[in-house]
Design an enzyme around this catalytic site. Structure first.
Site, PDB file in Angstrom:
ATOM      1  N   SER A 144       0.879  -1.175   0.000  1.00  0.00           N
ATOM      2  CA  SER A 144       0.000   0.000   0.000  1.00  0.00           C
ATOM      3  C   SER A 144       0.909   1.215   0.000  1.00  0.00           C
ATOM      4  CB  SER A 144      -0.841  -0.017   1.285  1.00  0.00           C
ATOM      5  OG  SER A 144      -1.450   1.241   1.509  1.00  0.00           O
ATOM      6  N   TYR A 157      -2.216  -1.459  10.380  1.00  0.00           N
ATOM      7  CA  TYR A 157      -2.144  -1.565   8.912  1.00  0.00           C
ATOM      8  C   TYR A 157      -0.805  -1.031   8.397  1.00  0.00           C
ATOM      9  CZ  TYR A 157      -4.004  -1.250   4.093  1.00  0.00           C
ATOM     10  OH  TYR A 157      -4.235  -1.395   2.744  1.00  0.00           O
TER      11      TYR A 157
HETATM   12  P1  NAD Z   1     -11.715  -6.142  -0.153  1.00  0.00           P
HETATM   13  O1  NAD Z   1     -12.250  -6.090   1.240  1.00  0.00           O
HETATM   14  O2  NAD Z   1     -12.493  -5.565  -1.263  1.00  0.00           O
HETATM   15  O3  NAD Z   1     -11.356  -7.658  -0.544  1.00  0.00           O
HETATM   16  C1  NAD Z   1     -10.560  -8.427   0.309  1.00  0.00           C
HETATM   17  C2  NAD Z   1     -10.746  -9.904  -0.037  1.00  0.00           C
HETATM   18  O4  NAD Z   1      -9.901 -10.636   0.862  1.00  0.00           O
HETATM   19  C3  NAD Z   1     -12.173 -10.402   0.177  1.00  0.00           C
HETATM   20  O5  NAD Z   1     -12.546 -11.260  -0.892  1.00  0.00           O
HETATM   21  C4  NAD Z   1     -12.078 -11.170   1.495  1.00  0.00           C
HETATM   22  O6  NAD Z   1     -13.011 -12.242   1.606  1.00  0.00           O
HETATM   23  C5  NAD Z   1     -10.654 -11.691   1.440  1.00  0.00           C
HETATM   24  N1  NAD Z   1     -10.096 -11.984   2.762  1.00  0.00           N
HETATM   25  C6  NAD Z   1     -10.169 -11.248   3.897  1.00  0.00           C
HETATM   26  N2  NAD Z   1      -9.555 -11.879   4.904  1.00  0.00           N
HETATM   27  C7  NAD Z   1      -9.059 -13.034   4.403  1.00  0.00           C
HETATM   28  C8  NAD Z   1      -8.324 -14.116   4.954  1.00  0.00           C
HETATM   29  N3  NAD Z   1      -7.993 -14.137   6.260  1.00  0.00           N
HETATM   30  N4  NAD Z   1      -7.973 -15.137   4.145  1.00  0.00           N
HETATM   31  C9  NAD Z   1      -8.323 -15.144   2.835  1.00  0.00           C
HETATM   32  N5  NAD Z   1      -9.041 -14.155   2.257  1.00  0.00           N
HETATM   33  C10 NAD Z   1      -9.397 -13.117   3.038  1.00  0.00           C
HETATM   34  O7  NAD Z   1     -10.268  -5.454  -0.050  1.00  0.00           O
HETATM   35  P2  NAD Z   1      -9.381  -4.799  -1.205  1.00  0.00           P
HETATM   36  O8  NAD Z   1      -9.554  -3.330  -1.149  1.00  0.00           O
HETATM   37  O9  NAD Z   1      -9.571  -5.504  -2.495  1.00  0.00           O
HETATM   38  O10 NAD Z   1      -7.928  -5.093  -0.620  1.00  0.00           O
HETATM   39  C11 NAD Z   1      -7.078  -6.098  -1.146  1.00  0.00           C
HETATM   40  C12 NAD Z   1      -5.647  -5.794  -0.710  1.00  0.00           C
HETATM   41  O11 NAD Z   1      -5.247  -4.535  -1.229  1.00  0.00           O
HETATM   42  C13 NAD Z   1      -5.461  -5.718   0.814  1.00  0.00           C
HETATM   43  O12 NAD Z   1      -4.238  -6.285   1.179  1.00  0.00           O
HETATM   44  C14 NAD Z   1      -5.439  -4.229   1.061  1.00  0.00           C
HETATM   45  O13 NAD Z   1      -4.735  -3.898   2.245  1.00  0.00           O
HETATM   46  C15 NAD Z   1      -4.725  -3.751  -0.176  1.00  0.00           C
HETATM   47  N6  NAD Z   1      -4.915  -2.348  -0.486  1.00  0.00           N
HETATM   48  C16 NAD Z   1      -6.175  -1.867  -0.686  1.00  0.00           C
HETATM   49  C17 NAD Z   1      -6.317  -0.518  -0.972  1.00  0.00           C
HETATM   50  C18 NAD Z   1      -7.672   0.098  -1.202  1.00  0.00           C
HETATM   51  O14 NAD Z   1      -7.732   1.315  -1.244  1.00  0.00           O
HETATM   52  N7  NAD Z   1      -8.741  -0.670  -1.377  1.00  0.00           N
HETATM   53  C19 NAD Z   1      -5.196   0.313  -1.059  1.00  0.00           C
HETATM   54  C20 NAD Z   1      -3.941  -0.227  -0.854  1.00  0.00           C
HETATM   55  C21 NAD Z   1      -3.810  -1.567  -0.567  1.00  0.00           C
END
Ligand code: NAD
Length: 262
Positions: A144, A157
């Protein structure tokens, strides 16, 4: 038609049932890979695999809590048994829970580190064994901007996302002799359920409106006031996955509309 540079390769995307993970899975599959959607929710992973299948792409659901050692071992073994190899691991599963430090519940802190860091370690360990047997592979962590910068309320985080950069560098060093590369993609804010949930939470915690959270907290430092998209992130993952150069390892790439520049 996109060039099919990942033909014959097998990928695991954790958290692949939705959000950024599903976008990454789609992009890798469009490039020819067979992609396992490893997710806490097998139902959601099954539905998403069917969606990709309907698009003519190859995807399979796998039940996996990335923080559970036995489930990770079983899930990776299932993918290798079914498809015969493993070339790409995208460690993407993650959650966000915000509190000021002085009120951050210890149980939540441990849950955050378990999903982000234990999850990255466990999936890496299980995948490397197969990649070393094959003599190559690519591990990509979804970090991130918070792998590089801090924000209020996000102690667990930010700590975990900084930690992924350290893990990637060690995997790059240890994996090189086995043809394995490791890199980190660092997205800015992407409007997935993870971020939608934070907007009202941050508005409450900071005493400002939801519109101000978006404008003044999430997008203020971008060059154009834009959210990063799932496709932006997927493109960067694809770049690392498909790179035909052993030199591209141990790196982190920020995809954030210029929010963070180095
Ligand atoms: P999201 O909540 O839309 O999707 C997350 C997915 O991970 C879901 O399908 C959920 O069921 C699954 N999940 C959660 N816990 C789990 C576990 N213990 N084991 C297996 N699967 C699990 O989130 P997102 O926004 O798509 O985030 C995905 C990644 O991107 C994360 O690591 C997040 O920190 C990172 N990220 C997101 C953003 C953002 O702005 N959305 C920015 C930077 C980084």
């Amino acid at each position: 038609m996109l060039p099919a540079s990942l033909n014959g390769q097998v990928a695991i995307v954790t958290g692949g049932a939705g959000g950024i993970g599903l976008g990454i899975a789609r992009r890798l599959a469009q490039s020819g890979a067979i992609v396992a959607l490893a997710d806490l929710s097998l139902d959601a992973a099954t539905r998403s695999a069917a969606v990709l299948d309907a698009e003519g792409l190859q995807a399979a659901p796998v039940a996996m809590d990335v923080a559970d050692e036995a489930m990770v071992e079983a899930g990776v073994a299932e993918v290798v048994a079914r498809f015969g190899r493993l070339d790409i691991l995208v460690s993407n599963a993650g959650i966000q829970i915000v509190h000021p430090i002085e009120e951050y519940p210890f149980a939540v802190w441990k849950q955050m580190l378990a999903i982000h860091l234990d999850g990255a370690f466990l999936t890496t360990r299980a995948s490397l064994r197969q990649m070393y047997r094959q003599g190559g592979g690519s591990v990509i962590y979804i970090g991130s901007v918070h792998s590089k910068e801090a924000s209020r309320l996000k102690s667990a985080y930010v700590t975990a996302k900084h930690g992924l950069i350290g893990l990637a560098k060690v995997v790059a060093k240890e994996g090189a002799a086995h043809g394995v590369r490791a890199n980190v993609v660092c997205p800015g804010f992407v409007r997935t359920p993870l971020v939608e949930k934070q907007i009202p939470e941050q508005a409450r915690a900071l005493g400002i409106s939801e519109a101000e959270v978006v404008r003044n907290v999430m997008l203020r430092e971008t060059v154009d006031g834009q959210f990063t998209t799932v496709e932006d992130v997927a493109e960067a993952v694809h770049l690392f996955a498909s790179a035909g150069s052993s030199a591209l390892t141990g790196q982190s790439l920020i995809v954030s509309h210029g929010w963070c520049m180095e």
